[in-house]
Design a protein around this motif. Structure first.
Motif, PDB file in Angstrom:
ATOM      1  N   PHE A 269      37.946  40.796  35.766  1.00 18.09           N
ATOM      2  CA  PHE A 269      38.594  40.042  35.017  1.00 18.09           C
ATOM      3  C   PHE A 269      39.500  38.421  35.654  1.00 18.09           C
ATOM      4  CE2 PHE A 269      40.590  38.165  31.546  1.00 18.09           C
ATOM      5  CZ  PHE A 269      39.740  37.125  30.745  1.00 18.09           C
ATOM      6  N   PHE A 270      40.193  39.223  36.283  1.00 17.32           N
ATOM      7  CA  PHE A 270      41.331  39.053  36.625  1.00 17.32           C
ATOM      8  C   PHE A 270      41.290  38.223  38.023  1.00 17.32           C
ATOM      9  CE2 PHE A 270      44.123  40.809  33.270  1.00 17.32           C
ATOM     10  CZ  PHE A 270      44.924  39.781  33.521  1.00 17.32           C
TER      11      PHE A 270
ATOM     12  N   PHE B  82      37.946  31.356  39.964  1.00 21.33           N
ATOM     13  CA  PHE B  82      37.855  29.445  38.715  1.00 21.33           C
ATOM     14  C   PHE B  82      38.147  28.908  39.168  1.00 21.33           C
ATOM     15  CE2 PHE B  82      37.811  26.882  35.536  1.00 21.33           C
ATOM     16  CZ  PHE B  82      36.098  26.496  34.961  1.00 21.33           C
TER      17      PHE B  82
ATOM     18  N   SER C 179      37.694  37.305  38.437  1.00 13.93           N
ATOM     19  CA  SER C 179      37.258  36.212  38.007  1.00 13.93           C
ATOM     20  C   SER C 179      38.160  34.663  38.059  1.00 13.93           C
ATOM     21  CB  SER C 179      35.921  36.319  37.157  1.00 13.93           C
ATOM     22  OG  SER C 179      35.523  37.396  37.305  1.00 13.93           O
ATOM     23  N   ILE C 180      39.287  34.628  36.703  1.00 13.05           N
ATOM     24  CA  ILE C 180      40.112  33.744  37.021  1.00 13.05           C
ATOM     25  C   ILE C 180      41.167  33.481  37.828  1.00 13.05           C
ATOM     26  CG2 ILE C 180      41.864  33.304  35.736  1.00 13.05           C
ATOM     27  CD1 ILE C 180      41.609  35.634  32.948  1.00 13.05           C
ATOM     28  N   ARG C 181      41.177  34.489  39.037  1.00 12.59           N
ATOM     29  CA  ARG C 181      41.730  33.479  39.974  1.00 12.59           C
ATOM     30  C   ARG C 181      40.783  32.984  41.132  1.00 12.59           C
ATOM     31  NH1 ARG C 181      45.674  36.247  43.647  1.00 12.59           N
ATOM     32  NH2 ARG C 181      45.560  38.201  41.792  1.00 12.59           N
TER      33      ARG C 181
ATOM     34  N   LEU D 100      38.907  29.690  30.454  1.00 14.99           N
ATOM     35  CA  LEU D 100      39.371  30.344  32.396  1.00 14.99           C
ATOM     36  C   LEU D 100      39.810  29.260  33.017  1.00 14.99           C
ATOM     37  CD1 LEU D 100      35.663  30.999  33.639  1.00 14.99           C
ATOM     38  CD2 LEU D 100      37.218  33.345  32.771  1.00 14.99           C
TER      39      LEU D 100
ATOM     40  N   ALA E 102      43.768  29.699  31.458  1.00  9.07           N
ATOM     41  CA  ALA E 102      44.244  31.064  32.016  1.00  9.07           C
ATOM     42  C   ALA E 102      44.278  30.832  32.795  1.00  9.07           C
ATOM     43  CB  ALA E 102      42.904  31.550  31.658  1.00  9.07           C
ATOM     44  N   ARG E 103      43.660  30.561  34.333  1.00  6.16           N
ATOM     45  CA  ARG E 103      44.306  30.885  35.454  1.00  6.16           C
ATOM     46  C   ARG E 103      45.494  29.624  35.554  1.00  6.16           C
ATOM     47  NH1 ARG E 103      41.226  27.528  41.265  1.00  6.16           N
ATOM     48  NH2 ARG E 103      42.615  28.337  42.484  1.00  6.16           N
TER      49      ARG E 103
END
Length: 238
Positions: A8-9, A15, A11-13, A59, A62-63
């Motif tokens: 999950f993290f 994005f 994917s955020i990193r 996303l 969150a990033r």
């Protein structure tokens, strides 16, 4: 058990706001189907657009919250910085859908303000990146994605034209939108000149060919659409 949180993290990193191009394309197709009276298809694509936009915004936020340093470093890379402008274009096209399908003028106005603020910030980063590079080095970064400068700028005029029907149509509103539209046209002429020069009058190898060159057609299309929407709303008294 740690696999899913790490995934999950990550994917955020990784994005990138260039994913908002998917939102922009889907919303434009949805509006086109609505004009052609294919209501079911248009509404289905509208629902898809809202879903994609909501996920991408989560996303992106969150990033910004969890990885601000990496995001800032990416913004300082010229070839990556103008890809962020896809967020501006995607947000404005979603706003057009909200007005066309849901008459959500207030929410569309919030999106327009958010897109305009993001556009100002991103243009500032792009100018900074260009100024700190030698002129010839900056030209080497020119590609189809550079036309997001034009697309994002003109998308502000497109949603702004729709909002003119729901807000106070003051002279200043028309002058600001007209000025932004002219800026978008100038940016298009400048960037397309550099693209043509690079494609036909410099050393260009097949490896440099990127899918982003499709924007060479999309940019004049949105310039025409935004211009027609804007000029049909200008009062005769101006």
């Amino acid at each position: 058990m740690l696999f899913y949180p790490v995934l999950f993290f990550n994917s955020i990193r990784v994005f990138h706001p260039s994913w908002f191009v998917m939102v922009m394309a889907t919303s434009i197709v949805s509006v086109a189907f609505d004009v052609l009276d294919f209501t079911v298809i248009a509404q289905s694509l509208f629902a898809l657009t809202l879903s994609l936009y909501s996920v991408f915004c989560l996303l992106f936020v969150a990033r910004i919250v969890f990885f601000p340093r990496e995001l800032l470093l990416e913004l300082c890379i010229l070839s990556r910085s103008w890809l962020f402008l896809a967020f501006v274009a995607g947000t404005n096209t979603v706003g057009v859908q909200l007005i066309s399908f849901a008459q959500a003028n207030s929410l569309a106005n919030v999106l327009w303000c958010s897109a305009f603020f993001a556009w100002l910030v991103l243009i500032g980063f792009i100018i900074f990146n260009i100024l700190r590079l030698p002129r010839e080095s900056a030209v080497n970064f020119i590609c189809g994605a550079t036309l997001l400068l034009t697309v994002s700028t003109v998308s502000i005029v497109l949603l702004g034209s729709y909002l003119l029907d729901a807000t106070d149509e003051s002279t200043w509103n028309f002058l600001v939108l007209w000025g932004i539209w002219i800026l978008g046209c100038v940016l298009y002429l400048f960037v397309i000149y550099l693209i043509i020069r690079r494609l036909f009058f410099s050393c260009f190898v097949p490896e440099n060919w990127q899918p982003s060159y499709w924007i060479c057609m999309g940019a004049p299309a949105i310039i025409t659409l935004a211009g027609s929407e804007f000029f049909t709303r200008i009062p005769r008294s101006l």
